[in-house]
Design an enzyme around this catalytic site. Structure first.
Site, PDB file in Angstrom:
ATOM      1  CG  HIS A  38      -1.527   1.251   1.620  1.00 21.25           C
ATOM      2  ND1 HIS A  38      -2.468   1.854   0.844  1.00 21.25           N
ATOM      3  CD2 HIS A  38      -1.381   2.037   2.719  1.00 21.25           C
ATOM      4  CE1 HIS A  38      -2.884   2.960   1.437  1.00 21.25           C
ATOM      5  NE2 HIS A  38      -2.223   3.095   2.576  1.00 21.25           N
ATOM      6  CE1 TYR A  54      -3.438   7.124   5.251  1.00 22.94           C
ATOM      7  CE2 TYR A  54      -4.431   5.621   3.676  1.00 22.94           C
ATOM      8  CZ  TYR A  54      -3.429   5.921   4.572  1.00 22.94           C
ATOM      9  OH  TYR A  54      -2.412   5.030   4.794  1.00 22.94           O
ATOM     10  CG  ASP A  71     -30.978 -19.261  16.544  1.00 20.66           C
ATOM     11  OD1 ASP A  71     -29.963 -19.227  15.812  1.00 20.66           O
ATOM     12  OD2 ASP A  71     -32.102 -18.909  16.154  1.00 20.66           O
TER      13      ASP A  71
END
Length: 602
Positions: free
Chosen positions: A13, A47, A336
């Site tokens: 990256h 960013y 469940d």
């Protein structure tokens, strides 16, 4: 090194730093690296963060750069990038150029600057983009907190610390559990394909039903060829191809009148689902239930073990089916289960995830064997008012209501196919779940399909199934309830028998105080309104809870919503926020459909 397999893909990256920016001079003191929050430019996969008088730029916009984990250098052999670390690779400037233009467009001050230094930092992606957390069952005391980024970091640290010290996190983390991947999702090729795609989509806004593009198809039921012939629209879950509706049923939808949907809720949806739900109520439909997990528990200690691990009383004669819960020591709902006692020492369990198997295996004594039989078996749900007319002529056994009651199981034959038949229904209509081995699955489908033609049988998909189960108020673990909730809050208190003896979670339930929140049924007031799940719910103008599951109720003509809220009275007006709009809704009594169960028990 520890012999524990972790399904993740290392990817490089890009991160770059500019030279000093005159416009940024003096913004931060010399000893202060950053005083402003990280800025994310979602539309361009970028960013930004401060480095005193410089700007750091992280990019997901470049092509995926996968890294072979077996080529990562030793620490002493790491290249001399800005940080001498095995996870810091040389900067590939050509991959940065397109993003630099986007950076300069967003921040004009960067137009006169340039990248001064950078590196390709290696971090990891899992096949679904979430971290891998928990203790490995194969190596006691070996804990994982892998594929963790800045956005996960503090929450992961808190959750894993609580898990190690207290035995469980205070926040549900089942979406991060290390057991969640199926065997078919752990191959190097699968991890590479999906990990790479997660990098591509990391900043994308994805529809909650959007499936991955590849590798598909991977897991298919024995009925897959017939489903293709009927024009099934497949979505994917757990690697399985799951029909959501069938284009063959399009003529049935021509007379269905439904309000127009907005573009977002109309994705991965068709009005054909309404026609399939209607046909289930009026005639009979076949549902592919194969992807639901099945466990076989056997051995002389099987009953005592399951009594200890679950909340309901399973000490019934062979042939009984029981709905029960897996609880943790604090009384939280881990899962469940539907448990069919097929013999004195043999049980078939309908479970939710690999975590259920892992939990049972961690506690199983030596005289109990637990085996996942999902891949070797298949299941067809045969449901509708004409289900008995379809099934009874195909078997010599008595499938009448008196001869084969609700929540009962038996070994039988449908035509030439041996089946385990369970008298259950999750769509609110008469019928059975029919299980057989995978090699006989296609024969079972064809037998039912041929015999059902005179009764107007159709194949129906998950979209209709979800609508029908919400109209009946049936909970879906992992959506409607998790280990953050107990059974009294979730409305499944009937699955607990405190008088049966000790079981995991019993002490906590005995101390459970007043219910301060409840899983609540809502109906949207506007027949044209639709929400999809996870939206905030407002009571008296203030946020009070969130939506767990939602689907249009075609029988009711309203969108059915389940949400966690402070216990409200029926008729209370609330609002669900959907794309910034407050959608009016009303608290409803449940079940919303067939409250006396007359359609199922006939």
């Amino acid at each position: 090194m520890a012999g524990v397999h972790v399904p993740l893909l290392p990817l490089a990256h890009q991160y770059a730093r500019t030279g000093p920016l005159p416009e940024h001079a003096g913004v931060n003191d010399p000893g202060t690296e950053a005083s402003r929050p990280i800025l994310r430019f979602q539309d361009r996969d970028l960013y930004f963060r401060e480095h005193t008088d410089r700007i750091g730029i992280g990019s997901y916009a470049h092509k995926p750069l996968p890294v072979d984990p077996f080529t990562v250098p030793a620490y002493d052999d790491a290249p001399a990038t800005p940080m001498r670390m095995p996870s810091s690779y040389p900067f590939t400037r050509e991959d940065c150029d397109p993003s630099w233009e986007d950076c300069a467009w967003l921040m004009p001050a960067l137009a006169d600057s340039e990248v001064e230094e950078g590196f390709n930092g290696v971090f990891s992606f899992t096949p679904d983009g979430m971290p891998v957390l928990g203790e490995a069952r194969s190596l006691r005391g070996f804990w994982l907190a892998e594929a963790v980024w800045v956005t996960h970091s503090a929450g992961v640290a808190k959750a894993v610390a609580e898990w190690m010290v207290d035995g469980r996190p205070s926040t549900d983390v089942h979406e991060c559990d290390l057991t969640r991947f199926e065997d078919a999702q752990r191959s190097p090729a699968y991890v590479a394909d999906r990990g790479t795609q997660q990098f591509v989509e990391v900043y994308d806004v994805l529809h909650p039903l959007q499936p991955m593009d590849r590798p598909r198809p991977l897991r298919v039921s024995p009925f897959y060829a017939r489903q293709q012939e009927l024009g099934a629209y497949f979505l994917e879950g757990g690697g399985w191809e799951r029909p959501h509706w069938y284009e063959a049923n399009a003529p049935l939808a021509e007379d269905v009148e439904l309000p127009a949907r907005d573009a977002w809720s109309a994705r991965h949806w068709s009005p054909i689902a309404a026609a399939e739900a209607k046909a289930t109520h009026e005639k009979v439909a076949l549902y592919d239930m194969t992807p639901l997990r099945r466990l076989e528990v056997t051995g002389p200690g099987a009953l005592a073990f399951l009594q200890r691990m679950t909340s309901n009383n399973l000490a019934n004669k062979p042939g009984a089916v029981t709905y029960t819960l897996l609880l943790d020591e604090r009384g939280g709902i881990r899962s469940d289960l539907t448990v069919a006692r097929l013999a004195a020492d043999r049980f078939q369990i309908g479970a939710n995830s690999r975590a259920d198997e892992d939990w049972l295996l961690r506690h199983a004594p030596d005289d109990v064997r637990i085996r996942d039989i999902t891949s070797g078996t298949c299941c067809i749900g045969v449901w509708g008012p004409l289900a008995r007319e379809l099934v009874q002529p195909l078997t010599r056994d008595d499938f009448s209501h008196q001869g084969f009651g609700y929540f009962r199981a038996r070994q039988s034959h449908i035509g030439h196919v041996p089946v385990t038949a369970l008298r259950l229904s999750y769509v609110g209509e008469l019928g059975w779940e029919l299980y057989t081995s995978a090699d006989l699955g296609l024969r079972l489908w064809d037998t039912l399909w041929e015999a059902g033609q005179e009764h107007g049988v159709i194949a129906a998909g998950r979209s209709a199934f979800n609508s029908l189960r919400l109209e009946k108020g049936y909970r879906a673990w992992g959506h409607d309830m998790t280990d953050e909730h107990n059974q009294y809050e979730a409305g499944v208190g009937f699955a607990v028998r405190l008088d049966k003896g000790d079981f995991v979670g019993r002490k906590a339930l005995e101390k459970a105080g007043e219910v301060r929140r409840r899983l609540t049924a809502l109906l949207l007031d506007d027949p044209a309104a639709v929400v999809l799940g996870k939206e905030p719910v407002y009571v008296d103008g203030a946020p009070a809870g969130y939506v767990t599951s939602a689907s249009y109720g075609y029988t009711l003509g309203r969108c059915v919503v389940y949400a966690w809220l402070p216990p409200p009275a029926a008729g209370t007006a609330v609002h669900v926020e959907y794309f910034g709009e407050k959608v009016p809704a009303t608290v409803a009594d449940e079940p919303l459909f067939d409250p006396d169960m007359s359609r199922i028990r006939r």
